[in-house]
Design an enzyme around this catalytic site. Structure first.
Site, PDB file in Angstrom:
ATOM      1  N   HIS A  97     -12.788  -1.560  -8.490  1.00  0.00           N
ATOM      2  CA  HIS A  97     -14.118  -0.762  -8.826  1.00  0.00           C
ATOM      3  C   HIS A  97     -13.808   0.728  -8.436  1.00  0.00           C
ATOM      4  CE1 HIS A  97     -15.841  -0.618  -4.364  1.00  0.00           C
ATOM      5  NE2 HIS A  97     -14.488  -0.462  -4.403  1.00  0.00           N
ATOM      6  N   ASP A  99       0.899  -1.028  -0.064  1.00  0.00           N
ATOM      7  CA  ASP A  99      -0.074  -0.010   0.132  1.00  0.00           C
ATOM      8  C   ASP A  99       0.939   1.113   0.028  1.00  0.00           C
ATOM      9  OD1 ASP A  99      -2.111   1.858   0.834  1.00  0.00           O
ATOM     10  OD2 ASP A  99      -3.438   0.179   0.858  1.00  0.00           O
TER      11      ASP A  99
HETATM   12  C1  LIG Z   1     -10.859   0.731  -0.359  1.00  0.00           C
HETATM   13  S1  LIG Z   1      -9.191   0.732   0.291  1.00  0.00           S
HETATM   14  C2  LIG Z   1      -9.241  -1.247   0.417  1.00  0.00           C
HETATM   15  C3  LIG Z   1      -8.163  -1.757   1.286  1.00  0.00           C
HETATM   16  C4  LIG Z   1      -7.959  -3.385   1.226  1.00  0.00           C
HETATM   17  N1  LIG Z   1      -7.747  -3.793  -0.111  1.00  0.00           N
HETATM   18  C5  LIG Z   1      -9.218  -3.984   1.782  1.00  0.00           C
HETATM   19  O1  LIG Z   1     -10.149  -4.381   1.317  1.00  0.00           O
HETATM   20  O2  LIG Z   1      -9.512  -3.833   3.141  1.00  0.00           O
HETATM   21  C6  LIG Z   1      -8.305   1.106  -1.133  1.00  0.00           C
HETATM   22  C7  LIG Z   1      -6.776   0.936  -0.721  1.00  0.00           C
HETATM   23  O3  LIG Z   1      -5.912   1.376  -1.726  1.00  0.00           O
HETATM   24  C8  LIG Z   1      -4.753   2.167  -1.493  1.00  0.00           C
HETATM   25  N2  LIG Z   1      -4.396   2.779  -2.444  1.00  0.00           N
HETATM   26  C9  LIG Z   1      -5.030   3.814  -3.179  1.00  0.00           C
HETATM   27  N3  LIG Z   1      -4.087   4.325  -4.108  1.00  0.00           N
HETATM   28  C10 LIG Z   1      -2.953   3.528  -4.161  1.00  0.00           C
HETATM   29  C11 LIG Z   1      -1.800   3.076  -4.862  1.00  0.00           C
HETATM   30  N4  LIG Z   1      -1.620   3.802  -5.913  1.00  0.00           N
HETATM   31  N5  LIG Z   1      -0.858   2.284  -4.732  1.00  0.00           N
HETATM   32  C12 LIG Z   1      -1.317   1.375  -3.803  1.00  0.00           C
HETATM   33  N6  LIG Z   1      -2.259   1.593  -2.805  1.00  0.00           N
HETATM   34  C13 LIG Z   1      -3.244   2.630  -3.268  1.00  0.00           C
HETATM   35  C14 LIG Z   1      -5.299   3.050  -0.302  1.00  0.00           C
HETATM   36  O4  LIG Z   1      -4.251   3.496   0.548  1.00  0.00           O
HETATM   37  C15 LIG Z   1      -6.270   1.954   0.477  1.00  0.00           C
HETATM   38  O5  LIG Z   1      -5.646   1.177   1.383  1.00  0.00           O
END
Ligand SMILES: C[S@@+](CC[C@H](N)C(=O)[O-])C[C@H]1O[C@@H](n2cnc3c(N)ncnc32)[C@H](O)[C@@H]1O
Length: 423
Positions: free
Chosen positions: A321, A275
């Site tokens: 999504h 992340d």
């Molecule tokens: C909706 S959350 C889902 C977290 C996890 N997969 C879960 O289901 O509990 C989206 C995640 O994507 C991460 N994120 C957003 N942009 C990102 C990027 N460019 N690279 C890596 N992670 C990213 C955010 O920090 C966040 O933790």
């Protein structure tokens, strides 16, 4: 075609089953005052769904086209009433047991008794508060939830103060940026007069971020979202038996909720949670001692090349999504240089049916899809959408299909990396 009587006969049979269940549990009949139908056994969940869908059809048919259209058009009033209740924190002023008059409520809130009566009586149509005697308000199960569960109240706030206003600007956004797949050219951007995407804009206001987080927790509570469906719905055991050990990369894995749950069940699988920097640091801090070594956190931006080479599974939950096809393609493309023959992409997300459905119990998928359009210019995908997406990324991706574990709101979407000579 089914007659009104035919629908009603089905409704009668389903209603009888639910009444028998609540009676057998000593709960009496279902009421709006307390929640009698939570935690139904799986067979009765199907009965509940059938009852909801058939009663909705019966009601819609009985209203007839003009009244049904007008009923739909006037739903904004339902939200205004709820917004009044949210912004004036009305649930906290009503005693948990017994009643309060509009006059007494007026003294504690400083709002005129007439305004209180009008907005609260409008909300009562949706079973938020009731008026057992003229002029006296008491809690229903819904208003009591709002009074006692801060995350329920935060959910109202997030949906009514943040998402609903943004949704009124979606058409303006489409006119301003025709065909855009950019996450910062949305109804949310028009409404908030910002060029920053959703999460970045939220991060500027800690209270908004907090309310969003609480809303997400509230909406994903309960068995439909339970991680147990993911644990039992996929053959993790095959990976657990590998000598090697098997590796799962949890991309955009947040604080590692999924990896931690799986790691406890499958002690031979190694998990790498990737992340952005701040989230990874937090995740590391929160990780239980007993899982160190098995679950590892690593900073990684999923728009750059995947650093963990040759993993068995590259996993995504609730990531793609949030991204339109252009961006989802790029995220999946960045995995390719790291993949080995047989590496899989496993995605755990909502899945929309390919065709339209009028079943009321399937409306949640439509709600989420509209929210994706409002906030991100993204979409909830159907099985065909996923097949097309993978096919467009690279011919080495072989789409394996989708599956929804029984009792789950969330589905598994799977593809495999195969060298072209194997086809
Ligand atoms: C909706 S959350 C889902 C977290 C996890 N997969 C879960 O289901 O509990 C989206 C995640 O994507 C991460 N994120 C957003 N942009 C990102 C990027 N460019 N690279 C890596 N992670 C990213 C955010 O920090 C966040 O933790």
């Amino acid at each position: 075609m089914i007659s009104l009587t035919g629908l009603a006969i089905g409704i009668l049979a389903d209603a009888r089953q639910l009444d028998e269940y609540t009676n057998s549990k000593g709960l009496g009949y279902s009421t709006f005052e307390i929640d009698t139908l939570s935690d139904l056994p799986p067979a009765l969940e199907a009965t509940r769904k059938s009852l909801i869908n058939n009663t909705q059809s019966l009601k819609q048919l009985t209203l007839g086209p003009t009244s049904l259209l007008l009923e739909t058009l006037f739903t904004f009033n339902d939200l205004v009433a709820l917004r009044f209740i949210y912004s004036h924190r009305i649930p906290s002023y009503v005693p948990l047991a017994g009643t309060i008059t509009y006059t007494a409520l007026s003294h504690s809130t400083g709002i005129s008794p007439t305004l209180l009566r009008r907005f609260i009586q409008a909300a009562m149509l949706n079973r938020v508060f009731s008026e057992p005697k003229v002029g006296e308000i008491q809690h229903t199960a819904i208003s009591r939830l709002l009074a006692t569960d801060p995350e329920a109240m935060d959910t109202v706030g997030f949906l009514i103060e943040d998402l609903a206003p943004a949704s009124t600007k979606v058409i303006e956004a489409h006119k301003k940026w025709p065909g855009s797949e950019e996450p910062n050219e949305t109804g949310f951007n028009v409404e908030n007069s910002t060029s920053d995407p959703f999460y970045l804009e939220f991060a500027k206001t800690p209270e908004r971020s907090r309310r969003f987080g609480a809303g997400m927790r509230f909406m994903t509570r309960g068995s439909l979202y339970s991680l147990s469906h993911l644990i039992t719905g996929y053959d993790w055991a095959a990976l657990d038996k590998l000598i090697g050990p098997g590796t799962v990369v949890d991309i955009g894995g947040g604080h590692g909720a999924v990896s931690v749950a799986l790691a406890k069940q499958f002690r031979n699988i190694k998990f790498v949670v990737e992340d952005l920097p701040g989230t990874v640091k937090e995740g590391e801090k929160l990780l239980e001692e007993g899982l160190r070594g098995q679950v590892e956190f690593r900073e990684h931006d999923f728009f750059t090349d995947q650093p963990v080479k040759g993993a068995d599974i590259y996993f995504f939950r609730f990531i793609l999504h949030n991204w339109s096809d252009v961006y989802a393609t790029e995220i999946l493309r960045r995995l390719l240089p790291a993949m080995k023959e047989g590496s899989k992409v496993v995605i755990y997300e909502f899945l929309l049916p390919d065709g339209a459905t009028e079943k009321w119990t399937e409306k949640q998928g439509r709600n989420l899809d509209m929210i994706s359009a409002t906030g991100w210019n993204s979409l909830e995908r159907t099985t065909s959408d996923w097949a097309t997406l993978f096919a467009g990324v690279d011919p080495r991706y072989m789409f394996l299909g989708t599956r929804t574990p029984a009792g789950s709101s969330v589905s598994l979407i799977e593809a495999e990396f195969r060298l072209l000579k194997d086809r």
